[in-house]
Design an enzyme around this catalytic site. Structure first.
Site, PDB file in Angstrom:
ATOM      1  N   GLU A  43      96.631 -46.393  -1.442  1.00 50.79           N
ATOM      2  CA  GLU A  43      97.265 -45.260  -2.125  1.00 50.79           C
ATOM      3  C   GLU A  43      96.495 -43.949  -1.984  1.00 50.79           C
ATOM      4  O   GLU A  43      95.914 -43.431  -2.949  1.00 50.79           O
ATOM      5  CB  GLU A  43      97.476 -45.571  -3.609  1.00 50.79           C
ATOM      6  CG  GLU A  43      98.536 -46.612  -3.858  1.00 50.79           C
ATOM      7  CD  GLU A  43      98.942 -46.729  -5.323  1.00 50.79           C
ATOM      8  OE1 GLU A  43      98.172 -46.324  -6.201  1.00 50.79           O
ATOM      9  OE2 GLU A  43     100.031 -47.226  -5.584  1.00 50.79           O
ATOM     10  N   GLU A  99     103.844 -52.934  -3.478  1.00 53.80           N
ATOM     11  CA  GLU A  99     103.586 -53.317  -4.870  1.00 53.80           C
ATOM     12  C   GLU A  99     104.871 -53.088  -5.660  1.00 53.80           C
ATOM     13  O   GLU A  99     105.338 -51.954  -5.770  1.00 53.80           O
ATOM     14  CB  GLU A  99     102.458 -52.467  -5.469  1.00 53.80           C
ATOM     15  CG  GLU A  99     101.130 -52.651  -4.761  1.00 53.80           C
ATOM     16  CD  GLU A  99     100.011 -51.811  -5.367  1.00 53.80           C
ATOM     17  OE1 GLU A  99     100.177 -51.280  -6.485  1.00 53.80           O
ATOM     18  OE2 GLU A  99      98.971 -51.664  -4.703  1.00 53.80           O
TER      19      GLU A  99
HETATM   20  C1  GAL Z   1      98.846 -48.987  -8.016  1.00 49.30           C
HETATM   21  C2  GAL Z   1      97.577 -49.464  -7.339  1.00 49.30           C
HETATM   22  C3  GAL Z   1      97.177 -50.857  -7.779  1.00 49.30           C
HETATM   23  C4  GAL Z   1      97.285 -50.971  -9.268  1.00 49.30           C
HETATM   24  C5  GAL Z   1      98.684 -50.626  -9.692  1.00 49.30           C
HETATM   25  C6  GAL Z   1      98.899 -50.777 -11.179  1.00 49.30           C
HETATM   26  O1  GAL Z   1      98.893 -47.603  -8.096  1.00 49.30           O
HETATM   27  O2  GAL Z   1      97.697 -49.460  -5.943  1.00 49.30           O
HETATM   28  O3  GAL Z   1      95.873 -51.118  -7.361  1.00 49.30           O
HETATM   29  O4  GAL Z   1      96.368 -50.123  -9.862  1.00 49.30           O
HETATM   30  O5  GAL Z   1      98.955 -49.319  -9.353  1.00 49.30           O
HETATM   31  O6  GAL Z   1     100.216 -50.435 -11.528  1.00 49.30           O
END
Ligand code: GAL
Length: 639
Positions: free
Chosen positions: A144, A315
């Site tokens: 990110e 994610e």
């Molecule tokens: C994303 C990140 C992850 C985790 C997640 C939590 O922004 O890549 O590592 O922190 O959010 O929602």
């Protein structure tokens, strides 16, 4: 293409004794991909040059033996504490001059040469070790970019790199002074070493200076990413990717994406609704546990373009997150809905974040597919159900949409450098256009200014395109039957001056912007026949034909040579009219949608995606709340 599911896993957080059981359970859930490694530098190299990869070897082996494909993350978003002893000046500095310290993550400046060399070194070591592993079938570089507002640093490393960047770009200080108009307020420099970063000035800095710094900061992200790409390309045949974020515009994702094989992004619909979106309270409470019906799709479509057709959700939110102001749980069905929606937009993989909720540290309140004590969290069953749905669905093919939106990161930087009115925001403007197209039931593609296919679209909308060279205008007009430009199109040169040829300066369109007004919230300028302008209004002159007029008789949109020029930031009702008029002009069929129901066409199907909690009936289809109806193209055409 048969879409697949995956999960983010942190073997370093759990006893090795449970890895095999975890892997078997992932497979049972119907997952085929697992991402690991991206934050594990302190376990890979606890002290400088003390390399400990034995545990990661065994993790890869265990996951691979269970039949899972591994995405290996380079750990460069979380340099270990000892790195600061080696490179004390590698930390980023915020706009107030404060150092952004160790103790969370992303604590580095993109311009620090010593840290970039460390990243190349660890990537080389990992590439040599896993580049030909049969189990490591993709690589994620870093994590990110830009998260926690880390694209821009005002530290010394950035300053020196910026001066070099300016020297390369402008060649002489005289050229820079002229391009930036530094005669204004006696801001002329005698040499490049006098140029500082544009923070902590007494009042606003020269927007040309700011825009140059924003372009530079984006280029630094591109170069940082490319350094690791160059290492890995020689060591692995596997595809390289990065996980982008929602509504992060600080660097040009098209430029980063050009060096990668697949674009991925991290989709947190409920977090975004509360944290990252302007909407009225009624809308926010109606979709509190579902997320905004257009926000995910917008990014799916944008990142499909960034990945040149290849993209994933890396994610996917599985339950309450920990980072938004308020963190409600998804309604039952939503995790499956988000997953199927992504697939409808062309995702090759949807991967859940994370396998098991962490019992420690910053994200202990963030749900996973399992609770910290290994019980199934609600999303586990939804992931399993989605896997079954995908198996039943088979191949999902994509088709080109009839409508495209031009997306241009540099326009966002430009408008942020000189907003002129508090409500004028590039993302907000583009998103409002996107929403109108989706209210009309249309599928939408995004295109970069540098990559507009010829004769590809019935209409192209290019809202707020700050800089409009002849090449871009030609590409847009040759890409479609009808294009809608404006507001604020062609309003500045690359160096942030009003262009010599005026605004918008479009060849073949006799239309000049003579005056610009910005309006405070709750005020607007009504358009004859319905809808109104908000935030931003331009007064036009010229012989181009009026398509829409303001009630005061001035032009709200003019037309000439297959171009419509829009003189304002439209409210929803005005956007709906523009879409309707443009569809009529170009013969595009609209499918007006009820609130919260969205429609996405694939090669063989139409997905009807119901973000509402309640059942919706539409054109003979009954779609339950928080559910997706997948209908064959033919039956939807009849509808
Ligand atoms: C994303 C990140 C992850 C985790 C997640 C939590 O922004 O890549 O590592 O922190 O959010 O929602």
């Amino acid at each position: 293409m048969k879409p697949e599911l995956g999960v983010c896993y942190y073997p370093e957080h759990w006893p090795e004794a449970i890895w095999a059981e975890d892997a078997a359970r992932m497979v049972e859930t119907g997952l085929t991909w697992v991402r690991i490694g991206e934050f594990a530098w302190s376990r890979m190299e606890p002290e400088p040059d003390d390399l400990r990869f034995d545990w990661l070897d065994r993790a890869v082996e265990t996951l691979g033996a269970a039949g899972l494909k591994v995405v290996m993350g380079t750990p460069t978003a979380t340099p270990p504490r000892w790195m600061l002893d080696k490179h004390p000046d590698m930390l980023a500095v915020d706009a107030s001059g404060a150092v952004r310290k160790f103790g969370s993550r992303r604590h580095y400046c993109f311009s620090h040469p010593g840290y970039i060399a460390e990243c190349e070194r660890i990537t080389q070591i990992m590439g040599e070790r896993y580049g030909n592993s049969p189990h490591v079938t993709a690589w994620q570089i870093d994590n990110e970019y830009g998260c926690h507002e880390t694209t821009i640093s005002y530290g010394a490393a950035a300053l020196y790199a910026f001066r070099r960047w300016l020297g390369d770009r402008y060649g002489s200080i005289e050229a820079l002074n002229a391009a930036w108009g530094n005669v204004f307020w006696s801001m002329e420099y005698n040499n490049f070493d006098q140029i500082d970063l544009p923070n902590l000035t007494v009042t606003e800095p020269n927007p040309a200076h700011v825009l140059a710094f924003r372009r530079f900061s984006s280029d630094q992200v591109v170069a940082f990413n490319k350094a690791q790409v160059d290492v890995l390309r020689g060591l692995t045949p596997a595809p390289l990717l990065h996980n982008y974020m929602g509504r992060v515009l600080e660097f040009d994702h098209f430029d980063v994406g050009a060096d990668l094989d697949i674009a991925t992004w991290d989709s947190y619909p409920i977090g975004f609704l509360s944290d990252r979106l302007e909407a009225d309270p009624g809308h926010k409470s109606a979709f509190l546990q579902q997320g905004d019906p257009d926000m995910q799709a917008f990014h799916h479509d944008l990142y499909r373009a960034v990945g040149r057709g290849r993209w994933w959700v890396m994610e996917q939110q599985p339950g309450p997150v920990n980072w938004a102001p308020y963190n409600p749980a998804p309604l039952p069905g939503m995790v499956r809905l988000w997953s199927l929606e992504a697939v409808a937009h062309g995702a090759e993989v949807v991967s859940y974040f994370r396998w098991r909720q962490a019992p420690m540290a910053q994200e202990q309140m963030h749900a996973g597919l399992l609770t910290p004590h290994n019980r199934p969290a609600p999303a586990l069953a939804e992931a399993r159900q989605t896997a079954d749905d995908l198996a039943a669905l088979g191949d999902v093919g994509q088709t080109r949409a009839q409508v495209a939106i031009v997306f241009d990161y540099a326009s966002d930087w430009a408008w942020a450098a000189q907003p002129q009115g508090a409500g004028f925001d590039y993302f907000r403007l583009v998103f409002s256009a996107y929403r109108a197209l989706r209210r009309a039931g249309l599928s939408v593609d995004f295109v970069a200014t540098s990559d507009i296919p010829k004769d590809a679209y019935s209409m192209i909308l290019a809202p707020g395109l700050a800089t409009l060279g002849d090449d871009i205008t030609t590409a847009i007009t040759e890409g479609c039957t009808l294009c809608v430009l404006g507001p604020r199109a062609g309003a500045i040169s690359r160096d942030f001056q009003i262009p010599d040829r005026g605004r918008p300066g479009v060849a073949g369109l006799d239309c000049d912007v003579d005056l610009i007004e910005t309006l405070p919230p709750q005020t607007n300028r009504p358009v004859v026949g319905g809808g109104s302008a908000q935030h931003w209004v331009e007064r036009l002159s010229g012989t181009a034909t009026d398509v829409l007029s303001f009630e005061d008789g001035t032009s709200a949109m003019t037309s000439g040579n297959g171009i419509w020029y829009l003189a304002s930031f439209p409210d929803d009702a005005l956007w709906d009219r523009i879409v309707e008029l443009a569809a009529r002009e170009t013969g595009v069929d609209l499918h007006p949608m009820p609130n919260g129901l969205r429609r996405r066409e694939t090669a063989d199907h139409v997905f009807l995606i119901n973000y509402n909690a309640d059942t919706v009936e539409w054109c003979g289809h009954v779609i339950n709340g928080c559910d997706v109806a997948i209908v064959a193209q033919e039956s939807s055409r009849r509808a």
